[in-house]
Design a protein around this motif. Sequence first.
Motif, PDB file in Angstrom:
ATOM      1  N   HIS A 171       0.860  -1.187   0.000  1.00 11.46           N
ATOM      2  CA  HIS A 171       0.000   0.000   0.000  1.00 11.46           C
ATOM      3  C   HIS A 171       0.895   1.236   0.000  1.00 11.46           C
ATOM      4  O   HIS A 171       1.700   1.436   0.908  1.00 11.46           O
ATOM      5  CB  HIS A 171      -0.935   0.002   1.211  1.00 11.46           C
ATOM      6  N   GLU A 174       1.745   3.866   2.981  1.00 10.19           N
ATOM      7  CA  GLU A 174       2.223   3.361   4.266  1.00 10.19           C
ATOM      8  C   GLU A 174       3.748   3.415   4.294  1.00 10.19           C
ATOM      9  O   GLU A 174       4.440   2.396   4.273  1.00 10.19           O
ATOM     10  CB  GLU A 174       1.661   1.947   4.483  1.00 10.19           C
ATOM     11  N   ARG A 230      -3.108   4.904  -2.213  1.00  3.80           N
ATOM     12  CA  ARG A 230      -2.964   3.559  -1.646  1.00  3.80           C
ATOM     13  C   ARG A 230      -2.785   2.482  -2.726  1.00  3.80           C
ATOM     14  O   ARG A 230      -2.054   1.515  -2.548  1.00  3.80           O
ATOM     15  CB  ARG A 230      -4.229   3.256  -0.832  1.00  3.80           C
ATOM     16  N   HIS A 302       2.703  -3.647   6.630  1.00  2.33           N
ATOM     17  CA  HIS A 302       1.789  -2.520   6.397  1.00  2.33           C
ATOM     18  C   HIS A 302       1.883  -1.518   7.562  1.00  2.33           C
ATOM     19  O   HIS A 302       2.588  -1.729   8.534  1.00  2.33           O
ATOM     20  CB  HIS A 302       0.334  -3.003   6.361  1.00  2.33           C
ATOM     21  N   SER A 303       1.082  -0.469   7.474  1.00  6.94           N
ATOM     22  CA  SER A 303       0.778   0.369   8.628  1.00  6.94           C
ATOM     23  C   SER A 303      -0.662   0.850   8.441  1.00  6.94           C
ATOM     24  O   SER A 303      -1.163   0.829   7.320  1.00  6.94           O
ATOM     25  CB  SER A 303       1.725   1.565   8.727  1.00  6.94           C
TER      26      SER A 303
END
Length: 416
Positions: A171, A174, A230, A302-303
């Motif tokens: 993404h 992130e 994203r 991810h975040s």
Amino acid sequence: MRGILMLALAVLVAAETRYDGFKVLRIEPLEILDSTWLSDIESKVEFWSNVPGRPVDIMVPPELEDEIVSFLRSKKLDFSLMIGDVQAVIDGQRSTMRSRTRTQGLADFKYDQYNTYDQINQWVSDMATEHSDVVTKFTVTQSYEKRLIDGIKISTGGNNKPVIWFEGGIHAREWISPATVMLISKFLVEDLKNSDPQVVQLVNYFDFYIVPSLNVDGYAFTWSDDRLWRKTRRPNPGYGCIGTDPNRNWPYKWGGSGTSPWPCSITYHGGKALSEVEVKGVVDFLTNLSVGNEIRMFIDWHSYSQLWMAPWSFSSSEQNPVDWLDQSNLGQAAVQALEEVHGTTFVSGMSAKLLYEASGASCDWGYAVLGAKYSYVVELRDKGNYGFLLPEDQIMASGEEAYKATLAAVEYAMNN
Ligand SMILES: [Zn+2]
């Protein structure tokens, strides 16, 4: 000529997506089951975080602020201001980034800063050149916009060793993910060369394949045009909206719960599984690698939200995977080791239960199809002070704690 050039520049500048006056509101959770109100505002705001039992973070455009605030009040929901002006935070972070000179070589690489796609790709090459005894470079594939998706293999030699696979940046927005994955790699190589006994043992046992930035087109776009992008960057014919959510595009339980058939949605699953060349590239790469090599671990970084999550992702009512006990124990060992570094608390558990259902996601494919016993999706810092706009002064700490978690995880995977 000059006029045309100026016009083109003006168009380019105007094309940048801005978030002036956008706010991020943090809504305190009600009873867990009473979240029907979420769907009432889903099409108007962008959800930044929606973890059951935790506050829900939504980004609200200025023209809808009054309406959304009235709505939340009518539902008797408690909320507070998380970010008062999203663009101001982006501008503040960018002003320092733009004044920087480019790094020259690995010794000069700034791990404590966010790096561009070009800098990350140069880092991959420099790692392989500078540590050619233990690091080699590999290419997963080319992105839709013809950028190379490169990674490093850390190995002390030997054939058919079990594989640890890490991928960052699926993404685009992130940013802490590629930064953390590069730090894990740096610490691993340094400790290996310093003959740290634990690391020597782990790297003698496993080969590490690490891709810092997978969604490279999206990542480049977050630097040039839209900090909060994203998805991928492939257009959807017939629609004005660009991109597919690459973490809804994997060929396992594709198109089910937690995905959208609507190309303008941030969770759009694509026209078919593997419609995105970046996802197809990884799947092909890993499928080939798995011939003759056991893929023991697969982690998609991810975040944000501070979670360490195992399958399943596609359904919260599915029975636990047959390897659940080990998967769960590894998760516990990882988050415990992580917390010991800076006191940061992560929670481990099943993805669909901790977060939400998401079909066609990497971690389910990694487990069910690729056969990686230890397949995870990790959500890095923070828990919602900055969300996707995590300041650079947290990068080193994120890398340090994620590295210790990695060592604990890989050690568990070696012994079990
Ligand atoms: Zn993500």
